[in-house]
Design an enzyme around this catalytic site. Sequence first.
Site, PDB file in Angstrom:
ATOM      1  CG  ASP A  67      -0.305  -0.455   2.500  1.00 27.96           C
ATOM      2  OD1 ASP A  67       0.931  -0.493   2.569  1.00 27.96           O
ATOM      3  OD2 ASP A  67      -1.046  -0.763   3.458  1.00 27.96           O
ATOM      4  CG  ASN A 135      -9.199  -1.965  12.209  1.00 28.13           C
ATOM      5  OD1 ASN A 135      -8.204  -2.507  11.740  1.00 28.13           O
ATOM      6  ND2 ASN A 135      -9.748  -0.896  11.662  1.00 28.13           N
ATOM      7  CG  HIS A 137      -6.089  -2.453   8.996  1.00 31.77           C
ATOM      8  ND1 HIS A 137      -6.276  -1.389   9.847  1.00 31.77           N
ATOM      9  CD2 HIS A 137      -4.777  -2.442   8.688  1.00 31.77           C
ATOM     10  CE1 HIS A 137      -5.112  -0.781  10.026  1.00 31.77           C
ATOM     11  NE2 HIS A 137      -4.191  -1.391   9.350  1.00 31.77           N
ATOM     12  CD  GLU A 142      -9.149   0.707   7.906  1.00 33.35           C
ATOM     13  OE1 GLU A 142      -9.215  -0.151   8.814  1.00 33.35           O
ATOM     14  OE2 GLU A 142      -8.479   1.743   8.022  1.00 33.35           O
TER      15      GLU A 142
HETATM   16  C1  GLP Z   1      -0.720   0.133   8.619  1.00 37.24           C
HETATM   17  C2  GLP Z   1      -0.273  -0.681   7.400  1.00 37.24           C
HETATM   18  C3  GLP Z   1      -0.455  -2.168   7.657  1.00 37.24           C
HETATM   19  C4  GLP Z   1       0.137  -2.546   8.997  1.00 37.24           C
HETATM   20  C5  GLP Z   1      -0.565  -1.799  10.111  1.00 37.24           C
HETATM   21  C6  GLP Z   1      -0.066  -2.165  11.489  1.00 37.24           C
HETATM   22  O1  GLP Z   1      -2.088   0.328   8.647  1.00 37.24           O
HETATM   23  N1  GLP Z   1      -0.986  -0.312   6.221  1.00 37.24           N
HETATM   24  O2  GLP Z   1       0.156  -2.888   6.593  1.00 37.24           O
HETATM   25  O3  GLP Z   1       0.017  -3.938   9.203  1.00 37.24           O
HETATM   26  O4  GLP Z   1      -0.340  -0.417   9.886  1.00 37.24           O
HETATM   27  O5  GLP Z   1       1.055  -1.404  11.803  1.00 37.24           O
HETATM   28  P1  GLP Z   1       2.046  -1.708  12.997  1.00 37.24           P
HETATM   29  O6  GLP Z   1       2.896  -2.838  12.525  1.00 37.24           O
HETATM   30  O7  GLP Z   1       2.864  -0.445  13.125  1.00 37.24           O
HETATM   31  O8  GLP Z   1       1.246  -2.017  14.187  1.00 37.24           O
END
Ligand code: GLP
Length: 240
Positions: A67, A135, A137, A142
Amino acid sequence: MEILIAKNYEEMSKLGYDVIKKVVTSKPNAILGLATGGTPVGLYKNMIEDCKNGVVSYKDISTINLDEYLGLDGNDNQSYRYFMNTNLFDHIDIDKKNTYLPNGKAEDRQAECERYSKLADEMQQDVQILGIGSNGHIAFNEPGTAFDSRTHVVDLTENTIKDNARFFDKIEDVPTQAFTMGISNIVNAKKILLLASGANKADAIYQTIKGTPSENCPASALQNHPDVIFVLDEAAASKL
Ligand code: GLP
């Protein structure tokens, strides 16, 4: 489905890296699906260390990321392109022209989504690294996203904006939209490696692994994948 429980973040990163190392050493031109966020940074550090020590080479490896924030240029220090360069690509022997992310500045959004989905189909990740949102995702899919979704533009939820605000000076700076691979582009990978660390991921991990697969928890789509490895630290696994 395989579930590995690590004592802490460091051990999770090491176990996750072992999976990637196996793929890269058995297939030197493998396609790696990469993720951003804090979770995979420790795994990336392991990749960098072994590469610097001459144990593993990435010179024939290609990567495709999940992304990118909408409106951010790759030189913007909050873009995911910048994140990948500084946390991984700048420190390994990969050819950056073989590293792909959505173009956050694309003017024709629809065309960019179609281009990226096609690219993901053509590349087909040998292994896709994933983190998970609190959540449930994955990438920026989402809750409510269809399991057969392809690359699309998303409005980030308030929850995700809050979670990601720690990477920005202030919450108002967090972009509100992003390009994201759809769930079908993710589960098309031959192998999935999902990492999770910390108690704030425990509910999402429970729903992902033990819940009935449902769009309410996008990561639960992984239950239908034939080759998925979860590497969790004890806190993230605490509700299983
Ligand atoms: C963002 C990214 C996800 C990632 C998520 C969790 O939303 N788009 O790919 O898994 O954050 O992030 P973290 O690893 O910092 O908890």
